[in-house]
Scaffold this motif. Structure first.
Motif, PDB file in Angstrom:
ATOM      1  N   LEU A 110       0.602  -0.800  -0.224  1.00 18.52           N
ATOM      2  CA  LEU A 110       0.123  -0.102   0.303  1.00 18.52           C
ATOM      3  C   LEU A 110       1.085   1.246  -0.204  1.00 18.52           C
ATOM      4  O   LEU A 110       0.431   2.327  -0.507  1.00 18.52           O
ATOM      5  CB  LEU A 110      -1.085   0.356   1.007  1.00 18.52           C
ATOM      6  CG  LEU A 110      -1.966   0.977   1.411  1.00 18.52           C
ATOM      7  CD1 LEU A 110      -2.466   1.047  -0.032  1.00 18.52           C
ATOM      8  CD2 LEU A 110      -2.408   0.758   2.895  1.00 18.52           C
ATOM      9  N   GLU A 111       1.886   1.377   0.880  1.00 15.10           N
ATOM     10  CA  GLU A 111       3.215   2.484   0.548  1.00 15.10           C
ATOM     11  C   GLU A 111       3.602   2.518  -0.670  1.00 15.10           C
ATOM     12  O   GLU A 111       3.539   3.313  -0.993  1.00 15.10           O
ATOM     13  CB  GLU A 111       4.056   2.214   1.918  1.00 15.10           C
ATOM     14  CG  GLU A 111       3.384   2.306   2.810  1.00 15.10           C
ATOM     15  CD  GLU A 111       4.844   1.974   4.206  1.00 15.10           C
ATOM     16  OE1 GLU A 111       5.432   1.901   4.098  1.00 15.10           O
ATOM     17  OE2 GLU A 111       4.511   1.334   5.616  1.00 15.10           O
ATOM     18  N   SER A 142       2.752   1.629  -3.397  1.00 12.45           N
ATOM     19  CA  SER A 142       1.333   2.270  -4.385  1.00 12.45           C
ATOM     20  C   SER A 142       1.036   3.776  -4.303  1.00 12.45           C
ATOM     21  O   SER A 142       0.633   4.050  -5.475  1.00 12.45           O
ATOM     22  CB  SER A 142       0.697   1.476  -4.411  1.00 12.45           C
ATOM     23  OG  SER A 142      -0.448   0.980  -3.330  1.00 12.45           O
ATOM     24  N   THR A 143       0.564   3.572  -2.793  1.00 15.53           N
ATOM     25  CA  THR A 143       0.776   5.106  -2.929  1.00 15.53           C
ATOM     26  C   THR A 143       1.581   6.045  -3.324  1.00 15.53           C
ATOM     27  O   THR A 143       1.369   7.233  -4.100  1.00 15.53           O
ATOM     28  CB  THR A 143       0.084   5.544  -1.832  1.00 15.53           C
ATOM     29  OG1 THR A 143      -0.722   4.139  -0.937  1.00 15.53           O
ATOM     30  CG2 THR A 143      -0.164   7.313  -0.749  1.00 15.53           C
ATOM     31  N   PRO A 164      -3.240   4.141  -4.502  1.00 21.13           N
ATOM     32  CA  PRO A 164      -2.879   3.496  -3.950  1.00 21.13           C
ATOM     33  C   PRO A 164      -3.928   2.082  -4.086  1.00 21.13           C
ATOM     34  O   PRO A 164      -5.148   1.590  -4.265  1.00 21.13           O
ATOM     35  CB  PRO A 164      -4.081   4.266  -2.081  1.00 21.13           C
ATOM     36  CG  PRO A 164      -4.197   5.862  -2.799  1.00 21.13           C
ATOM     37  CD  PRO A 164      -3.761   5.121  -4.645  1.00 21.13           C
ATOM     38  N   ARG A 168      -4.235  -1.965  -1.938  1.00 22.85           N
ATOM     39  CA  ARG A 168      -3.272  -3.053  -0.576  1.00 22.85           C
ATOM     40  C   ARG A 168      -3.008  -4.172  -0.888  1.00 22.85           C
ATOM     41  O   ARG A 168      -3.805  -4.744  -1.975  1.00 22.85           O
ATOM     42  CB  ARG A 168      -4.829  -3.488   0.497  1.00 22.85           C
ATOM     43  CG  ARG A 168      -5.373  -1.540   0.936  1.00 22.85           C
ATOM     44  CD  ARG A 168      -6.539  -2.369   1.823  1.00 22.85           C
ATOM     45  NE  ARG A 168      -5.147  -2.821   3.336  1.00 22.85           N
ATOM     46  CZ  ARG A 168      -4.725  -2.115   3.734  1.00 22.85           C
ATOM     47  NH1 ARG A 168      -5.070  -0.453   3.813  1.00 22.85           N
ATOM     48  NH2 ARG A 168      -3.937  -2.099   4.830  1.00 22.85           N
TER      49      ARG A 168
END
Length: 223
Positions: free
Chosen positions: A71-72, A74-75, A80, A82
């Motif tokens: 998630l970090e 991709s954000t 974002p 998961r």
């Protein structure tokens, strides 16, 4: 055609070789969410030795930590996602012609499998994961040796994992054929002296495998 005497072993990847590529499922997921095409591949390719995916495939983090780290990552790319949403996408449909090709190779050579995987792929869970486990259950018993990244603590494209397989099979790298659907995983195999085949589709793969091994993958492979 006769089997080439200089070939001693054929070494296979699993996902994207014996099953359809997870990249197809990634793209369907991206389209359904309105995400850029190949976003998941970009996330997995960035810092590919130490990102969430690499840590998970080496079993250095658990599923919860993978979910958060992915998630970090991709954000950071502005979209974002998961990690827990990605894991069910890993399975694919079994390719029967590739299984027949494996059985044919096994009659003439040693056969091994090197697979980058995660522990959760072998645990009860979503239907998709269970289907993947079913496909593995049909194919894995055919191999003379298997190396799973989640158990070995090393993953492709680290050259050590290819040499580990050669040691298990008691063969020299130069006498091996290696098949994988990722070019980044084929490169170290080729650098070690293996005949590397990048799997694009079944027809192309069987044609190149026939050329590399001297074997014929005939009508029974087409059924």
């Amino acid at each position: 055609m006769a089997a080439r005497p200089e070939i001693a072993a054929v070494i296979w990847d699993f996902g994207g070789v014996f099953t359809s590529s997870p990249f197809e499922a990634f793209n369907r997921f991206e389209a359904s969410r309105g995400l850029p095409k190949d976003l998941i591949r970009r996330i997995n390719a960035a810092n590919h030795h130490d990102n969430a995916w690499a840590l998970f495939e080496r079993n250095e983090i658990d599923t919860a930590r993978f979910d958060a780290l992915f998630l970090e990552e991709s954000t950071a790319l502005g979209h974002p996602v998961r990690g827990g949403e990605v894991l069910p996408l890993l399975s694919g449909e079994l390719r029967p012609r590739m299984v027949v090709a494996l059985k044919t190779c096994k009659q003439h050579f040693k056969v091994g499998c090197i697979t980058n995987n995660v522990v959760s792929m072998h645990s009860p869970g979503q239907d998709e994961v269970q289907r993947a486990a079913g496909a593995m259950g049909q194919v894995m018993p055919l191999f003379d040796a298997i190396i799973e990244s989640s158990k070995a603590g090393v993953r492709k494209p680290d050259p050590r994992i290819y040499l580990m397989m050669c040691e298990l099979l008691a063969v020299e790298p130069g006498r091996c054929v290696y098949l994988d659907d990722l070019g980044i995983n084929c490169k170290p195999a080729a650098a070690l002296g293996m005949r590397a085949i990048k799997v694009v589709d079944v027809d192309q793969t069987l044609a190149e495998l026939a050329d590399a091994t001297g074997l014929t993958f005939g009508a029974e492979s087409v059924a």
